[in-house]
Motif scaffolding. Structure first.
Motif, PDB file in Angstrom:
ATOM      1  N   LEU A 102       8.901   3.578  -7.627  1.00  0.00           N
ATOM      2  CA  LEU A 102       8.955   2.990  -6.283  1.00  0.00           C
ATOM      3  C   LEU A 102       8.547   1.519  -6.304  1.00  0.00           C
ATOM      4  O   LEU A 102       9.111   0.704  -5.567  1.00  0.00           O
ATOM      5  N   ASP A 103       7.570   1.165  -7.135  1.00  0.00           N
ATOM      6  CA  ASP A 103       7.188  -0.244  -7.255  1.00  0.00           C
ATOM      7  C   ASP A 103       8.353  -1.085  -7.784  1.00  0.00           C
ATOM      8  O   ASP A 103       8.592  -2.199  -7.306  1.00  0.00           O
ATOM      9  N   MET A 104       9.082  -0.553  -8.764  1.00  0.00           N
ATOM     10  CA  MET A 104      10.244  -1.286  -9.266  1.00  0.00           C
ATOM     11  C   MET A 104      11.330  -1.394  -8.200  1.00  0.00           C
ATOM     12  O   MET A 104      12.007  -2.431  -8.097  1.00  0.00           O
ATOM     13  N   LEU A 105      11.487  -0.352  -7.396  1.00  0.00           N
ATOM     14  CA  LEU A 105      12.453  -0.430  -6.297  1.00  0.00           C
ATOM     15  C   LEU A 105      12.033  -1.470  -5.260  1.00  0.00           C
ATOM     16  O   LEU A 105      12.881  -2.160  -4.681  1.00  0.00           O
ATOM     17  N   VAL A 106      10.737  -1.583  -5.013  1.00  0.00           N
ATOM     18  CA  VAL A 106      10.242  -2.611  -4.089  1.00  0.00           C
ATOM     19  C   VAL A 106      10.583  -4.001  -4.610  1.00  0.00           C
ATOM     20  O   VAL A 106      11.059  -4.877  -3.873  1.00  0.00           O
ATOM     21  N   ALA A 146      13.953  -8.707  -4.107  1.00  0.00           N
ATOM     22  CA  ALA A 146      14.762  -9.725  -4.776  1.00  0.00           C
ATOM     23  C   ALA A 146      16.145  -9.876  -4.154  1.00  0.00           C
ATOM     24  O   ALA A 146      16.901 -10.770  -4.544  1.00  0.00           O
ATOM     25  N   GLY A 147      16.492  -8.984  -3.208  1.00  0.00           N
ATOM     26  CA  GLY A 147      17.755  -9.103  -2.506  1.00  0.00           C
ATOM     27  C   GLY A 147      18.833  -8.137  -2.963  1.00  0.00           C
ATOM     28  O   GLY A 147      19.980  -8.243  -2.502  1.00  0.00           O
ATOM     29  N   LEU A 148      18.494  -7.213  -3.851  1.00  0.00           N
ATOM     30  CA  LEU A 148      19.496  -6.248  -4.305  1.00  0.00           C
ATOM     31  C   LEU A 148      19.722  -5.180  -3.245  1.00  0.00           C
ATOM     32  O   LEU A 148      18.806  -4.803  -2.513  1.00  0.00           O
ATOM     33  N   ALA A 149      20.926  -4.679  -3.187  1.00  0.00           N
ATOM     34  CA  ALA A 149      21.237  -3.577  -2.272  1.00  0.00           C
ATOM     35  C   ALA A 149      20.660  -2.275  -2.810  1.00  0.00           C
ATOM     36  O   ALA A 149      20.102  -2.220  -3.909  1.00  0.00           O
ATOM     37  N   SER A 150      20.820  -1.227  -2.032  1.00  0.00           N
ATOM     38  CA  SER A 150      20.214   0.052  -2.404  1.00  0.00           C
ATOM     39  C   SER A 150      20.783   0.590  -3.706  1.00  0.00           C
ATOM     40  O   SER A 150      20.041   0.964  -4.621  1.00  0.00           O
ATOM     41  N   ASP A 151      22.117   0.607  -3.834  1.00  0.00           N
ATOM     42  CA  ASP A 151      22.736   1.134  -5.050  1.00  0.00           C
ATOM     43  C   ASP A 151      22.450   0.259  -6.255  1.00  0.00           C
ATOM     44  O   ASP A 151      22.181   0.756  -7.356  1.00  0.00           O
ATOM     45  N   ALA A 152      22.502  -1.056  -6.071  1.00  0.00           N
ATOM     46  CA  ALA A 152      22.233  -1.970  -7.183  1.00  0.00           C
ATOM     47  C   ALA A 152      20.782  -1.849  -7.640  1.00  0.00           C
ATOM     48  O   ALA A 152      20.489  -1.859  -8.846  1.00  0.00           O
ATOM     49  N   ALA A 153      19.861  -1.733  -6.686  1.00  0.00           N
ATOM     50  CA  ALA A 153      18.452  -1.571  -7.051  1.00  0.00           C
ATOM     51  C   ALA A 153      18.225  -0.266  -7.793  1.00  0.00           C
ATOM     52  O   ALA A 153      17.483  -0.210  -8.782  1.00  0.00           O
ATOM     53  N   LEU A 154      18.899   0.791  -7.343  1.00  0.00           N
ATOM     54  CA  LEU A 154      18.749   2.078  -8.005  1.00  0.00           C
ATOM     55  C   LEU A 154      19.292   2.033  -9.431  1.00  0.00           C
ATOM     56  O   LEU A 154      18.661   2.556 -10.366  1.00  0.00           O
ATOM     57  N   ALA A 170      10.133   0.145   3.443  1.00  0.00           N
ATOM     58  CA  ALA A 170      10.065   1.605   3.294  1.00  0.00           C
ATOM     59  C   ALA A 170       9.572   1.995   1.907  1.00  0.00           C
ATOM     60  O   ALA A 170       8.727   2.890   1.762  1.00  0.00           O
ATOM     61  N   TYR A 171      10.087   1.335   0.877  1.00  0.00           N
ATOM     62  CA  TYR A 171       9.640   1.629  -0.489  1.00  0.00           C
ATOM     63  C   TYR A 171       8.152   1.314  -0.659  1.00  0.00           C
ATOM     64  O   TYR A 171       7.412   2.071  -1.312  1.00  0.00           O
ATOM     65  N   LYS A 172       7.709   0.206  -0.074  1.00  0.00           N
ATOM     66  CA  LYS A 172       6.314  -0.192  -0.231  1.00  0.00           C
ATOM     67  C   LYS A 172       5.380   0.808   0.443  1.00  0.00           C
ATOM     68  O   LYS A 172       4.355   1.209  -0.137  1.00  0.00           O
ATOM     69  N   VAL A 173       5.719   1.224   1.648  1.00  0.00           N
ATOM     70  CA  VAL A 173       4.889   2.209   2.344  1.00  0.00           C
ATOM     71  C   VAL A 173       4.861   3.526   1.586  1.00  0.00           C
ATOM     72  O   VAL A 173       3.799   4.153   1.415  1.00  0.00           O
ATOM     73  N   LEU A 174       6.013   3.943   1.090  1.00  0.00           N
ATOM     74  CA  LEU A 174       6.073   5.205   0.356  1.00  0.00           C
ATOM     75  C   LEU A 174       5.304   5.118  -0.957  1.00  0.00           C
ATOM     76  O   LEU A 174       4.622   6.082  -1.353  1.00  0.00           O
ATOM     77  N   SER A 175       5.373   3.977  -1.642  1.00  0.00           N
ATOM     78  CA  SER A 175       4.612   3.816  -2.881  1.00  0.00           C
ATOM     79  C   SER A 175       3.109   3.870  -2.620  1.00  0.00           C
ATOM     80  O   SER A 175       2.364   4.502  -3.374  1.00  0.00           O
TER      81      SER A 175
END
Length: 315
Positions: A173-177, A182-190, A257-262
């Motif tokens: 989740l930290d890496m997803l944050v 950094a501006g990546l979309a959901s699929d690109a970040a995943l 959302a990622y930050k809160v969940l992490s």
């Protein structure tokens, strides 16, 4: 006497060969699945080639044909049971379409092997010497242990896999944050996180890799995310999937959302560590009473007892 020993040796060899077939099947399917996933997600990924793997594939097909022929006429599992067993095997990491066949085969063969081996050992090599009832109970217990062995193996693999997923999720989740900020979309970040986590052969990385594949070709993104929750039935993964679904539905910023969940996952992990630390005194009570206190009493009272005995003997 030699004949039962020979038969017992044959039973042990049969059990070892069956276990070897199952282990080879699992390793081959796991490597093939990883190769397919990497070849699909990476443009330059190529499936490994070689004559050795072709030979292994022939061995696998022959073993699976034997298993299907052995279990095809036995209606052991019904429709609902097949679905439950398939879900259990998928969450344990056995995703092959023949995983249910392999599980059913070992479910049938393992009790027979254990029962036959125990019977030959008890009645052929030598009885336990405690009566016919005890001997029969020992043979039945061996058969029961053989019937439970496939379930124990699968559930142990499932528990280890889910534990690894639960431990790796906060860092993921930290890496997803970072990727979302950094501006990546959901699929690109995943996909970026999958590329980083699969270098360490992470279990969660494999699950996210399959999720990224499903997101790329499935018509509904919600179904792909729900499949992740079904493959990894962990509360933290369910919360992650729910957060993604709600973020896409209501337009919530993914980084927030990622930050809160992490933060929630790290807080939950800290609370679990504190809970284990709180149970430690109660857990250590019995070992202290059995092992530490007797040694302490010997060290403290032993010299005084020895001195008193010397005084009485000297008189």
């Amino acid at each position: 006497m030699p004949a039962p020993i020979v038969v017992l040796g044959l039973c042990i060899a049969l059990a070892a060969s069956l276990l070897a077939i199952g282990a080879t099947h699992w390793l081959y399917e796991r490597r093939a699945r990883l190769a397919r996933l990497r070849a699909t997600t990476n443009r330059h990924g190529r499936a490994p080639r070689g004559t050795g793997k072709a030979a292994n594939g022939q061995i696998q097909r022959g073993a699976l044909a034997l298993m299907r022929a052995s279990t095809g006429r036995l209606s052991i599992l019904k429709g609902r049971q097949v679905a439950e067993i398939r879900a259990l095997l998928v969450s344990s990491g056995y995703r092959s379409r023949d995983a249910v066949v392999v599980y059913t085969f070992f479910k049938v063969v393992a009790p027979l092997v254990f029962l036959t081996g125990a019977a030959l050992w008890v009645y052929g090599v030598g009885t336990l010497g405690k009566g016919a009832l005890i001997d029969a109970a020992a043979v039945m217990a061996a058969g029961l242990a053989g019937s439970k062995l496939p379930d124990l193996v699968v559930r142990n693999a499932r528990a280890k896999r889910l534990t690894a997923i639960r431990k790796a999720l906060p860092d993921t989740l930290d890496m997803l944050v970072i990727c979302a900020e950094a501006g990546l979309a959901s699929d690109a970040a995943l996909k970026r996180v999958v590329a980083e986590t699969t270098r360490k052969s992470s279990v969660l990385g494999e699950e996210l890799q399959q999720t990224a594949l499903e997101l790329s070709f499935m018509p509904e993104r919600r179904q792909a995310l729900e499949n992740l929750a079904e493959r990894a039935p962990v509360p933290s993964v369910n919360a992650f999937v729910t957060t993604l679904i709600q973020a896409e539905r209501y337009g919530t910023p993914l980084a927030r959302a990622y930050k809160v969940l992490s933060q929630e996952q790290r807080t939950e992990r800290m609370l679990k560590a504190e809970e284990k630390a709180g149970r430690l005194p109660a857990t250590m009570t019995v070992p202290m009473m059995l092992f530490i206190l007797p040694a302490l009493f010997i060290v403290l009272i032993g010299p005084a007892v020895i001195g008193i005995m010397d005084s009485f003997i000297s008189r």
